[in-house]
Design an enzyme around this catalytic site. Structure first.
Site, mmCIF file in Angstrom:
data_model
loop_
_atom_site.group_PDB
_atom_site.id
_atom_site.type_symbol
_atom_site.label_atom_id
_atom_site.label_comp_id
_atom_site.label_asym_id
_atom_site.label_seq_id
_atom_site.Cartn_x
_atom_site.Cartn_y
_atom_site.Cartn_z
ATOM 1 N N CYS A 26 -3.492 -4.465 3.699
ATOM 2 C CA CYS A 26 -2.436 -5.317 4.245
ATOM 3 C C CYS A 26 -2.390 -6.714 3.632
ATOM 4 C CB CYS A 26 -2.586 -5.434 5.758
ATOM 5 S SG CYS A 26 -2.405 -3.863 6.601
ATOM 6 N N GLU A 41 0.839 -1.198 0.000
ATOM 7 C CA GLU A 41 0.000 0.000 0.000
ATOM 8 C C GLU A 41 0.870 1.243 0.000
ATOM 9 O OE1 GLU A 41 0.626 2.077 3.196
ATOM 10 O OE2 GLU A 41 -1.520 1.881 3.603
ATOM 11 N N HIS A 100 -2.636 -12.250 10.125
ATOM 12 C CA HIS A 100 -2.233 -10.856 9.945
ATOM 13 C C HIS A 100 -2.183 -10.196 11.320
ATOM 14 C CE1 HIS A 100 -1.743 -6.819 8.670
ATOM 15 N NE2 HIS A 100 -2.928 -6.447 9.126
ATOM 16 N N ARG A 131 -5.919 -12.935 19.911
ATOM 17 C CA ARG A 131 -7.340 -13.062 20.210
ATOM 18 C C ARG A 131 -8.065 -13.901 19.159
ATOM 19 N NH1 ARG A 131 -10.214 -7.643 21.586
ATOM 20 N NH2 ARG A 131 -11.893 -7.997 20.118
#
Lengths: 131, 386, 348
Positions: free
Chosen positions: C112, C80, C234, C243
Site C-alpha cells: 500500500c 499492487e 495509511h 488508533r
C-alpha cells in the site's frame, strides 16, 4: 488483437487527437490522409474537447462476448462543439434515464482485454456529466 | 452498351439448413436458375458473398462454386460489399454482359451463417462497420440501426406501433412465400413484447441469421428473345457509397447512398420513383425499411413509418414494399439477399409469385434496393417486363 | 524548495455496502462496521483498472498544475494491481497525457505504499535538478479473497501528484522513511488474492512502522503533533488510523479531512495519497500537513507539507475528492460486484 493495431491508434484513442485540413478547415476524427471536402493533404493536429452532447443512443443487450460482463450497456454518438461526432460506450449511467441532448463527459477506460492474455485496449467512454 | 435481360432465376428454401453446406446451398440455387433458363452452360460467374472467410473459413469463393455448380474452368469471381454483396454481384454481371465481354453470366449470392456460434455471427456481421471506431467500442449491427431508430423516432415522433407495422407487413407477405425462413404472420403486440436486442429495437424488428443462396442468369435482350423464354429487362443500375462510420454521416435519419443509388438507377432507366409498381428494399431492421423508402423518394421525410402503419406499403397498397416478405420474414443470408430481391421482382413481373402473393394488375416495373453495413453501400436496380 | 505543483484524484462511482458482503458470508455486518469502522467501499467496473484511474487522476493533477505535460520528466505509477505482470502501467499514463517520449518511467510496487514511494522519488529527482516536473501516481483496484476480512475493505481509487520547484501548492519541508522486513501481507507470483498474517498485521507491522516513521520525521523536523493542522495515515480500515493517531497524540479533528476509508474502503497505494488530496481540498495557506503511508512488507514514507497561497486558486481547477467520493454513487449487489471483479467462473 495484434498489438500493432492498438498501438497505431493511440494518438486518437488516448489523446483524442483530431485533424483539421490546412486548406479548407474541415475537421476529422479520426484523422485522415486526404480531405474529403477539398482534397487537401496537409492537416494540423488538435485535441478534441472532453465534453459533448448526446445525439442518439441505444442499449446493447446482446453484445460480442468480449463485452458481455458490461451488458446491458449503452452506446451513443456525441457531438462536440466544433461539430465533430464520435461513437462510444456510455458508462456509469442509468440506462433508463438517458436523453438525447444530454451533456456527456469523456473518461479514459479499458475497452477490450483480448481474453486474459492479450494486450489491453484503452480509449474514451462517455459519462453523463454530473459535476 | 447492350440491353440486358434476366432469363433465369433460382432460389431455394432459406433457413437454418443444418444438413446443407456452403457449396450445397449455392449449387441448389444455381441449378434452379440454370433449369429456369433452360441452360446448362454459362460464360462467367459472379457471386456475392459477404464473409465466407469468417462464416465457413472459405475464401476463394468464385473458383470453388464455379466447380461445384458444374461450370469448372469458367471465369468466376466473388464480389463483396457487406450485405450488398448480392446486389453488387448482379450489377457486375450486368456490366459484364452489357459491355460485350460475356454473353451469359450468372449472378449469384450465398451465405452460410449457422456454422458459427451466435457470437461468431455477431463478429462476422460487425466487420461491415468501422472496426476501429465503431465495433472496437462494442457496437453491434442492431445497435447501429437502433441509434438511427432512436434519432428518427425522436425527430418524427414515431410510435412503437408505427415501427411494428413494418415487420408485421413483412411476415404477412412472407407467410405466402414458400422459400421464406419464417413464413408465418405476427401481430403488432408480438413485436413490442419481443426480447429487447438494442433499444428501441426488439427481436422482431431484426432480420434473422439465415443460410441461403439465390442466382440469376443474365444475358442480352437479343439472346433472350431467341431463347423463347420469359425474360425481364434490366433498365437501370445505380450504386453509391457513404461514410462507413455512422458518426461521420451528415444525418442519422437519412441514407445518402440509397438516395444517390436510387437516383442513378432511375435516371438510367428514364423512370420516376412513382413509376414503380413494387419495390424490394433492404429491411434488415424495421427502421431501415422506413428510412430507405424515404431516401428513395417513395415517401417524404418523416412519412415512411406513418405510411407503413396506414397500409400504403402492403401487398394491396399503393406501393407494395417487400412482397417477398423482405429480409425480415424471408431471411437475410447476407451475400444472397440482393439476388433474392431480384428473384422476387422477376417473379412478380412474370406473374409467377406464389400463394396469392402476386401483385394485382400485371405489374410492369419494379425496383430492388440492397444495402451494406449501416448504409455505406447501396445498390439499386430497375427491372421491367419485356 | 520542492513540492506539489498539482494534485488530482479519481474514484470509481460504484459502491458496495458492508452488509451486502456480510450477507453472503454469514458474517455479522454491525460488528464488522463497528470493528473495522467501515461502511462501504468503491468498486471498479470491468472497464476500470489502475491505468484508467491513474490517467484520470493525472488529468486532474495537470488541470491544477497548469503545466505542459511535455515538461514532465518522469512518470511513476505505484500499485499492487498493475494490469500487466510484465509491461508498465506508466507508459500508458505517459502516452495518454502526452508526456512521451522525453520521459523516464517505472512502475512501483510496495503493497500500500507504492504511491508514496513514487512521490518520494519524484521529490528527489526534482530537487536534484534532473527534471522540471515529475509525476507520481498511487492507485489500485485491489482484490480481497471472497469471504476474507480484506474483501470488506479492498477498493479502488487513485491520486496523482506533480512535483516541481515553482508555483507550488504545498512545499515538502521534510521526508523520512522507516522500513524493515516484516511479512504481514503478501501475494506470491501467479496468485490471484493476497495472503495476510491476521492480527500480526497490527501491532508488529502497521503500528510499529507508522509510529516509527511518524516519530522519525517529527524528530527530524523538530515538530510535535500540535504543530500540524492535519495528519493523514495509511488507512487499511477506518479504525487503524484513528488508533495510531491517538497513540501519537493527534486529535480526530486533525485526522478527519483525510480519513476516507469508512466510505471509500482501502484503496491500497491510493489510500494516504487520496487522503492528502481531500485534505489539500480544504486546507489554507500556511497549514502544516503530516502524511504517513504504510506498505506491508513493511515500510512507511513520511512527509511534512506546508500549504502555500496557490491552494486558493488551484483547488477548484479540478474536481474535489469528496465530490468523487460522496456524490453520484451507484450501489451494487454482491452478484454484480462478483461479476465485475471476475470472481465468477465463466465458460471461455
Amino acid at each position: 488483437m495484434f498489438p500493432s493495431r492498438i498501438w497505431r491508434e493511440m494518438p486518437q484513442r488516448y489523446r483524442l487527437e483530431a485533424a483539421v485540413c490546412k486548406k479548407c478547415g474541415k475537421r476529422y476524427y479520426p484523422p485522415r490522409l486526404v480531405c474529403a471536402e477539398c482534397g487537401g493533404r496537409q492537416f494540423d493536429t488538435y485535441v478534441l474537447p472532453e465534453e459533448g452532447k448526446l445525439l442518439t443512443f441505444t442499449v446493447i443487450r446482446t453484445p460480442a462476448s468480449q463485452f458481455s460482463d458490461l451488458a446491458p450497456y449503452a452506446m451513443g454518438i456525441i457531438k462536440f462543439d466544433d461539430g465533430l461526432q464520435m461513437m462510444g460506450q456510455i458508462a456509469d449511467c442509468d440506462i433508463d434515464k438517458l436523453k438525447i441532448g444530454q451533456k456527456m463527459r469523456l473518461e479514459f477506460r479499458k475497452i477490450q482485454t483480448d481474453d486474459t492474455h492479450g494486450v489491453l485496449s484503452y480509449a474514451y467512454k462517455f459519462i453523463p456529466k454530473w459535476y | 452498351m447492350r440491353d440486358v435481360a434476366v432469363v433465369g432465376i433460382g432460389i431455394m428454401k432459406w433457413g437454418e439448413l443444418w444438413r446443407k453446406s456452403f457449396r450445397d446451398i449455392f449449387t441448389e440455387a444455381a441449378l434452379n436458375a440454370l433449369d429456369d433458363a433452360g441452360l446448362d452452360k454459362i460464360d462467367s460467374l459472379i457471386v456475392g458473398c459477404m464473409s465466407g472467410g469468417l462464416f465457413v473459413g472459405q475464401e476463394h469463393v468464385g473458383a470453388i462454386l464455379a466447380d461445384y455448380i458444374g461450370q469448372k474452368n469458367i471465369p468466376a469471381a466473388r464480389v463483396e460489399s457487406a450485405c450488398a454483396s448480392g446486389g453488387l454481384a448482379f450489377r457486375q454481371a450486368y456490366i459484364e454482359v452489357a459491355s460485350g465481354m460475356s454473353d451469359i453470366v450468372m449472378a449469384g449470392g450465398v451465405e452460410k451463417m449457422t456454422d458459427v456460434s451466435g457470437d461468431g455471427a455477431t463478429y462476422a456481421l460487425a466487420t461491415a462497420a468501422d472496426q476501429d471506431y465503431e465495433v472496437f467500442h462494442g457496437v453491434t449491427f442492431p445497435g447501429l440501426y437502433a441509434m438511427m431508430a432512436r434519432a428518427y423516432m425522436k425527430k418524427y415522433k414515431t410510435t412503437r406501433k408505427q415501427l411494428s407495422a413494418v415487420p408485421v407487413k413483412a411476415h404477412k407477405n412472407g407467410s405466402m412465400n414458400p422459400f421464406a425462413q419464417y413464413p408465418f404472420p405476427i401481430k403488432l403486440e408480438d413485436v413490442a413484447n419481443g426480447v429487447k436486442v438494442a433499444d428501441p429495437l426488439h427481436i422482431l424488428d431484426c432480420s434473422p441469421i439465415t443460410d441461403g443462396a439465390a442466382a440469376a442468369i443474365l444475358t442480352t435482350v437479343d439472346i433472350a428473345k431467341k431463347m423463347k423464354k420469359p425474360y425481364v429487362r434490366i433498365t437501370g443500375t445505380g450504386m453509391a457509397t457513404d461514410t462507413i462510420a455512422l458518426p461521420q454521416r451528415e444525418s442519422l435519419t437519412w441514407l445518402k447512398s440509397t438516395e444517390l443509388a436510387g437516383k442513378r438507377a432511375l435516371k438510367m432507366a428514364g423512370r420516376k420513383i412513382t413509376d414503380m409498381d413494387m419495390v424490394e428494399v433492404h429491411d434488415c431492421f424495421s427502421i431501415a425499411e422506413i428510412i430507405v423508402t424515404e431516401s428513395l423518394g417513395i415517401f417524404k421525410k418523416g412519412e415512411g413509418a406513418k405510411a407503413a402503419a396506414r397500409g400504403v406499403t402492403a401487398l394491396d397498397g399503393k406501393i407494395p414494399v417487400n412482397p417477398s416478405g423482405g429480409l425480415k420474414s424471408k431471411g437475410h443470408p447476407v451475400g444472397a439477399t440482393g439476388i433474392g430481391q431480384v428473384v422476387e421482382i422477376v417473379k412478380q413481373l412474370r406473374g409467377d409469385a406464389e400463394n396469392g402473393r402476386q401483385i394485382k394488375g400485371n405489374p410492369k416495373v419494379g425496383m430492388t434496393q440492397n444495402m451494406g453495413g449501416s448504409g455505406a453501400s447501396a445498390v439499386v436496380h430497375i427491372l421491367e417486363v419485356a | 524548495m520542492v513540492g506539489i505543483v498539482g494534485y488530482g484524484a479519481m474514484i470509481p462511482r460504484h459502491r458496495i455496502k458492508v452488509e451486502e458482503i456480510a450477507k453472503v458470508w454469514g458474517a455479522d455486518a454491525p460488528s464488522y462496521k463497528k470493528g473495522l469502522m467501515l461502511w462501504q467501499k468503491s468498486v471498479p467496473t470491468p472497464d476500470v483498472d489502475t491505468i484508467t484511474l491513474s490517467v484520470e487522476a493525472t488529468k486532474n493533477a495537470i488541470k491544477r498544475a497548469q503545466i505542459n505535460p511535455k515538461d514532465i520528466g518522469a512518470v511513476y505509477v505505484g500499485s499492487e494491481s498493475h494490469p500487466y505482470a510484465v509491461k508498465p502501467s506508466g507508459t500508458t499514463v505517459a502516452e495518454a497525457i502526452g508526456a512521451v517520449p522525453d520521459c523516464h518511467c517505472a512502475d512501483f510496487e510496495f503493497a500500500c505504499k507504492a504511491g508514496s514511494e513514487a512521490m518520494f522519488v519524484c521529490l528527489g529527482l526534482v530537487k536534484s535538478g534532473y527534471m522540471k516536473y515529475a509525476l507520481a501516481v498511487g492507485g489500485d483496484t485491489s482484490q480481497g479473497a471472497p469471504g476474507d476480512a480484506l474483501e470488506y475493505s479492498a477498493s479502488a481509487g487513485a491520486a496523482a501528484f506533480i512535483m516541481g520547484k515553482t508555483n507550488l501548492i504545498a512545499e515538502a519541508l521534510e521526508t523520512y522513511s522507516f522500513m524493515t522486513d516484516t511479512p504481514d501481507f503478501w501475494r506470491r507470483e501467479h496468485e490471484f488474492y493476497p495472503q495476510h498474517g491476521g492480527r500480526f498485521t497490527g501491532e508488529p507491522a502497521y503500528f510499529r512502522t507508522v509510529t516509527g516513521a511518524a516519530m522519525g520525521i517529527m524528530n527530524k523536523a523538530k515538530m510535535k503533533p500540535k504543530d500540524f493542522k492535519y495528519v493523514i495515515f495509511h488507512q487499511p480500515n477506518g479504525k487503524f488510523p484513528l488508533r495510531v493517531g491517538k497513540m501519537l497524540g493527534f486529535t480526530k479533528k486533525q485526522i478527519e479531512p483525510g480519513w476516507l476509508t469508512p466510505r471509500l474502503g482501502n484503496t491500497y497505494s491510493g489510500s494516504s495519497p487520496l487522503g492528502l488530496t481531500s485534505t489539500l481540498d480544504i486546507s489554507k495557506p500556511g497549514d502544516m500537513i503530516l502524511m504517513i503511508s504504510y506498505g506491508s512488507g513493511a515500510g512507511s514514507d513520511a512527509f511534512v507539507w506546508r500549504v502555500t497561497d496557490r491552494i486558493k486558486e488551484a483547488r477548484d481547477l479540478a474536481v474535489h475528492t469528496t465530490t468523487l467520493l460522496d456524490k453520484n454513487q451507484i450501489f451494487v449487489d454482491y452478484g454484480t460486484y462478483a461479476k465485475y471483479r471476475h470472481k465468477i467462473l465463466k465458460n471461455k
